[in-house]
Every structure is written in structure tokens, then in C-alpha cells.
Scaffold this motif. Structure first.
Motif, PDB file in Angstrom:
ATOM      1  N   LEU A 110       7.746  -3.442   4.984  1.00  0.00           N
ATOM      2  CA  LEU A 110       8.782  -4.268   5.599  1.00  0.00           C
ATOM      3  C   LEU A 110       9.519  -5.113   4.574  1.00  0.00           C
ATOM      4  CD1 LEU A 110       6.800  -5.374   8.771  1.00  0.00           C
ATOM      5  CD2 LEU A 110       8.616  -3.671   8.645  1.00  0.00           C
ATOM      6  N   LYS A 111       8.879  -5.380   3.448  1.00  0.00           N
ATOM      7  CA  LYS A 111       9.532  -6.177   2.417  1.00  0.00           C
ATOM      8  C   LYS A 111      10.680  -5.389   1.784  1.00  0.00           C
ATOM      9  CE  LYS A 111       9.165 -10.223   0.375  1.00  0.00           C
ATOM     10  NZ  LYS A 111       9.145 -11.484   1.099  1.00  0.00           N
ATOM     11  N   GLU A 112      10.430  -4.100   1.525  1.00  0.00           N
ATOM     12  CA  GLU A 112      11.466  -3.260   0.938  1.00  0.00           C
ATOM     13  C   GLU A 112      12.662  -3.099   1.863  1.00  0.00           C
ATOM     14  OE1 GLU A 112       8.298  -2.705   0.964  1.00  0.00           O
ATOM     15  OE2 GLU A 112       7.593  -2.153  -1.030  1.00  0.00           O
ATOM     16  N   LEU A 113      12.414  -3.138   3.168  1.00  0.00           N
ATOM     17  CA  LEU A 113      13.493  -3.035   4.153  1.00  0.00           C
ATOM     18  C   LEU A 113      14.213  -4.362   4.353  1.00  0.00           C
ATOM     19  CD1 LEU A 113      11.689  -0.882   6.887  1.00  0.00           C
ATOM     20  CD2 LEU A 113      13.387  -0.108   5.222  1.00  0.00           C
ATOM     21  N   LYS A 114      13.742  -5.391   3.672  1.00  0.00           N
ATOM     22  CA  LYS A 114      14.313  -6.745   3.782  1.00  0.00           C
ATOM     23  C   LYS A 114      14.302  -7.244   5.227  1.00  0.00           C
ATOM     24  CE  LYS A 114      17.196  -6.225  -0.326  1.00  0.00           C
ATOM     25  NZ  LYS A 114      18.559  -6.289  -0.901  1.00  0.00           N
ATOM     26  N   ALA A 115      13.263  -6.820   5.961  1.00  0.00           N
ATOM     27  CA  ALA A 115      13.147  -7.224   7.357  1.00  0.00           C
ATOM     28  C   ALA A 115      12.493  -8.592   7.498  1.00  0.00           C
ATOM     29  CB  ALA A 115      12.338  -6.187   8.136  1.00  0.00           C
ATOM     30  N   VAL A 116      11.782  -9.041   6.448  1.00  0.00           N
ATOM     31  CA  VAL A 116      11.083 -10.311   6.529  1.00  0.00           C
ATOM     32  C   VAL A 116      11.030 -10.969   5.161  1.00  0.00           C
ATOM     33  CG1 VAL A 116       8.830  -9.176   6.245  1.00  0.00           C
ATOM     34  CG2 VAL A 116       8.949 -11.458   7.258  1.00  0.00           C
ATOM     35  N   ASN A 117      11.203 -12.283   5.146  1.00  0.00           N
ATOM     36  CA  ASN A 117      11.056 -13.094   3.945  1.00  0.00           C
ATOM     37  C   ASN A 117      10.257 -14.336   4.284  1.00  0.00           C
ATOM     38  OD1 ASN A 117      12.645 -11.872   1.624  1.00  0.00           O
ATOM     39  ND2 ASN A 117      14.215 -11.893   3.223  1.00  0.00           N
TER      40      ASN A 117
END
Length: 230
Positions: A110-117
Motif C-alpha cells: 500500500l505504500k508503493e500505491l501511495k494509499a497511506v502515509n
């Protein structure tokens, strides 16, 4: 999926004490395998109910989501896994917890998809005045004087993630007050709280001009309160 989870995987929560004796252990939240840590709050069935309500309320449309006190990232990761159009931020005051949360986000892709920070922050303090369609939180809501903090699994967990002043209500009140400045028009506020705090939380949210304010029972007690900023 959710009903199957509740019927087949409740042993995860029954084995809580065993899981919490180590710094990092895997835990299954529905079909997601996440790391947990002594530095973060252990997910419980009440939190599963909180996640369910967010998914029931909101479809898979583009949405900015804020998870306050994210801990190991359980809530926000489950939400963005189910709602692929959502973009989410999780905040926490524990750097160790944020490290675990980031690990979980990367392990799920999910980090690579920039879905969550994730942001190091005490509630809203380090955030710009960005608006969110959903603010969700399982904040500390046990009174700092509550003797239960020394019983069962609670002494293993960080007190900062469990207890709050003002009979356990202060963190809830702080989140409610500030959420007015961070929610979009029509945005939702979802809070987990103590079994006997529902009426107080409802009254406080209503005083801030939220609409449709109501509480949801997990199995026997009111544990989730919902309001919409209109």
C-alpha cells in the motif's frame, strides 16, 4: 468476508496475552497479516466494529481519510485495502508504533500505491488544515485513575494509548473539537469509546452542530459513535 472473520478468527483476540509478550508478532485482521508491537494498542473486536461501520457508511469513491492514533496501522490499512480509491493519513505520537505501521503498509504494497502515509503528531497538531471526508479514531478513553489499567493485558500495553484525563474523556473531546476544522462538508466522524461514554460523547458532538449523531453497539454495549458535519 466480515461475518466469516468474526466467526472463524476470534481466537486471535482470545490469545491476546500470548501475542503481546513479544515485541513483534504477526496478527491476522480478516485476510491481512500485520505486525503488532508492545508500543501500540492491540486491536480488539470493538475496533473491528469501528472499521465495519466506516465501510458500511462510505462507498469506494475518492476520499481523504484521517486515522488519529493509528498505532500499528490496523484501522487505516484495513480501510484502504477494502476501499482502493481512498487516500489515508495515520497519525501517532509513538515513533516505534509508526515504524511498525510503515512496515505493515510496505508489506501489503500500500505504500508503493501511495494509499497511506503516516505522520508523527499528537492528534491534529502537526497537520495542515486539509479537509477529510472521514476522520476515524480509537483514542485512549480509560480514566487514568481506573484500576483496570493494572489488570489483565492492559499493563502490557502503553498507557498513553489507553488512558486519558477527565475520566477518560479528554482525548475524545479534543478530537471532536478539532475535527470541525478538518472535516469536509458532509464528512463523517467515527469514534470508539468506553462502554459507558456513549451518551456523553453524543451530547458533545451534537453541541458542535453535527447531524445524524448516533451510537452503535458492538455486541452488548455502545462502543462506536458517529456524526456527520452538515
Amino acid at each position: 468476508m466480515m461475518n466469516a472473520y468474526r466467526s472463524s478468527n476470534e481466537y486471535i483476540f482470545l490469545n491476546e496475552l500470548i501475542l503481546r509478550t513479544n515485541i513483534e508478532q504477526p496478527i491476522d485482521i480478516w485476510d491481512l497479516t500485520l505486525k503488532i508491537s508492545k508500543a501500540a494498542f492491540m486491536p480488539r473486536l470493538d475496533t473491528v466494529c469501528l472499521i465495519e461501520q466506516a465501510l458500511i457508511l462510505l462507498p469506494n469513491n475518492k476520499l481523504n481519510v484521517l486515522d488519529l492514533g493509528t498505532g500499528s496501522g490496523t484501522i487505516v490499512l484495513r480501510l484502504v485495502y477494502e476501499r482502493t480509491s481512498w487516500i489515508s493519513i495515520g497519525t501517532d505520537l509513538s515513533l516505534t508504533a509508526l515504524t511498525i505501521a510503515n512496515y505493515n503498509a510496505y508489506s501489503l504494497g500500500l505504500k508503493e500505491l501511495k494509499a497511506v502515509n503516516y505522520i508523527y503528531s499528537s492528534w491534529f497538531r502537526s497537520l495542515y488544515l486539509k479537509r477529510y471526508g472521514l476522520i476515524i479514531s480509537n483514542p485512549p478513553y480509560i480514566s487514568i485513575k481506573d484500576l483496570h489499567l493494572n489488570k489483565g493485558s492492559l499493563p502490557i500495553e502503553p498507557t498513553i494509548s489507553l488512558a486519558s484525563s477527565n475520566n477518560g474523556l479528554q482525548s475524545l473531546f479534543n478530537i471532536c473539537l478539532s475535527s470541525v476544522f478538518f472535516l469536509t462538508y458532509g464528512g463523517w466522524l467515527l469514534l470508539e469509546h468506553g462502554y459507558n461514554q456513549g451518551s456523553i460523547v453524543r451530547a458533545f458532538i451534537l453541541s458542535l452542530s453535527f447531524k445524524g449523531v448516533h451510537s452503535i453497539k458492538d455486541y452488548s454495549n455502545e462502543r462506536i459513535t458517529i456524526g456527520r458535519l452538515l
